[in-house]
Design a protein around this motif. Structure first.
Motif, mmCIF file in Angstrom:
data_model
loop_
_atom_site.group_PDB
_atom_site.id
_atom_site.type_symbol
_atom_site.label_atom_id
_atom_site.label_comp_id
_atom_site.label_asym_id
_atom_site.label_seq_id
_atom_site.Cartn_x
_atom_site.Cartn_y
_atom_site.Cartn_z
ATOM 1 N N ARG A 199 40.462 -38.071 23.831
ATOM 2 C CA ARG A 199 41.544 -38.659 23.038
ATOM 3 C C ARG A 199 41.963 -39.998 23.642
ATOM 4 N NH1 ARG A 199 43.548 -33.515 23.332
ATOM 5 N NH2 ARG A 199 42.969 -32.308 21.506
ATOM 6 N N GLY B 224 45.635 -35.204 17.934
ATOM 7 C CA GLY B 224 44.585 -35.133 16.933
ATOM 8 C C GLY B 224 43.439 -34.257 17.390
ATOM 9 N N THR B 225 42.358 -34.304 16.639
ATOM 10 C CA THR B 225 41.205 -33.443 16.877
ATOM 11 C C THR B 225 40.067 -34.229 17.493
ATOM 12 O OG1 THR B 225 41.832 -32.094 14.970
ATOM 13 C CG2 THR B 225 39.573 -31.871 15.743
ATOM 14 N N ARG C 106 35.956 -33.470 19.207
ATOM 15 C CA ARG C 106 34.862 -32.515 19.222
ATOM 16 C C ARG C 106 34.064 -32.674 20.509
ATOM 17 N NH1 ARG C 106 33.994 -30.871 13.877
ATOM 18 N NH2 ARG C 106 31.749 -30.577 14.136
ATOM 19 N N PRO D 113 47.917 -30.917 17.653
ATOM 20 C CA PRO D 113 48.631 -31.391 16.465
ATOM 21 C C PRO D 113 49.866 -32.219 16.808
ATOM 22 C CG PRO D 113 48.946 -29.033 16.745
ATOM 23 C CD PRO D 113 48.016 -29.480 17.826
ATOM 24 N N ILE E 40 35.975 -27.604 19.005
ATOM 25 C CA ILE E 40 36.891 -28.455 18.249
ATOM 26 C C ILE E 40 38.264 -28.275 18.880
ATOM 27 C CG2 ILE E 40 37.904 -28.906 15.994
ATOM 28 C CD1 ILE E 40 35.260 -27.677 14.843
ATOM 29 N N CYS E 41 38.747 -29.331 19.482
ATOM 30 C CA CYS E 41 39.991 -29.286 20.246
ATOM 31 C C CYS E 41 41.064 -30.063 19.501
ATOM 32 C CB CYS E 41 39.771 -29.884 21.638
ATOM 33 S SG CYS E 41 38.381 -29.147 22.514
ATOM 34 N N ASP E 42 42.063 -29.363 19.044
ATOM 35 C CA ASP E 42 43.111 -29.984 18.243
ATOM 36 C C ASP E 42 44.425 -29.977 19.008
ATOM 37 O OD1 ASP E 42 44.288 -31.157 15.966
ATOM 38 O OD2 ASP E 42 44.976 -29.202 15.267
#
Length: 159
Positions: free
Chosen positions: A63, A71-72, A74, A88, A84-86
């Protein structure tokens, strides 16, 4: 012999039959369900803790490299897996400062609706305490919806 119905037994029973069970059986089933929910919550927390340990730092670095705070992202893994690492976004706004910003936009001769959506909320507790004339003023704007019903069984207190 144990006649106690289990959560697994419920899956094969019609709802009408379940509703006819003795109240003590229903209370035991609700207890079992609460325990299972708590167990699943602990498992979820534990597994997500392990995933955070495995991927958290790499996701944060990705990120950062992308100039994102949230956010997301990959992460490619072995054998074609992708993590998939989110993270929010959950923005919160100070209501007093928002009101001041809206008034500033109005003072500039602009319409705040062009920039933000404004939602007015009415507390049901306050609504119930209002004088009748105020309540009548708001009644045309009010629609009462109900949520999903919930049920609990409280055991009798031991004497």
């Amino acid at each position: 012999m144990n006649n106690r119905i289990t959560l697994d037994d419920l899956m094969g029973m019609p709802v009408g039959e379940i509703s006819g069970l003795p109240v003590e059986q229903l209370a035991l089933l609700l207890d079992d369900l609460a325990e299972e929910r708590a167990r699943l919550k602990r498992l979820d927390d534990w597994l997500n803790g392990a995933l955070a340990l495995r991927y958290g730092e790499r996701a944060r670095a990705l990120r950062h490299a992308l100039g994102k705070d949230a956010g997301t992202v990959r992460i490619e893994e072995a054998e074609g897996f992708v993590a998939i690492c989110d993270l929010p976004k959950k923005p919160e706004y100070d209501q007093g400062k928002l009101r001041a910003a809206v008034e500033t936009i109005r003072s500039w001769g602009s319409n705040p609706d062009d920039y933000i959506g404004i939602e007015i909320k009415v507390s049901e507790t306050r609504y119930g305490a209002w004088p009748p004339e105020i309540r009548r003023l708001f009644e045309p704007a009010r629609t009462l919806r109900v949520g999903k019903p919930g049920f609990r069984l409280e055991r009798p207190k031991p004497r």
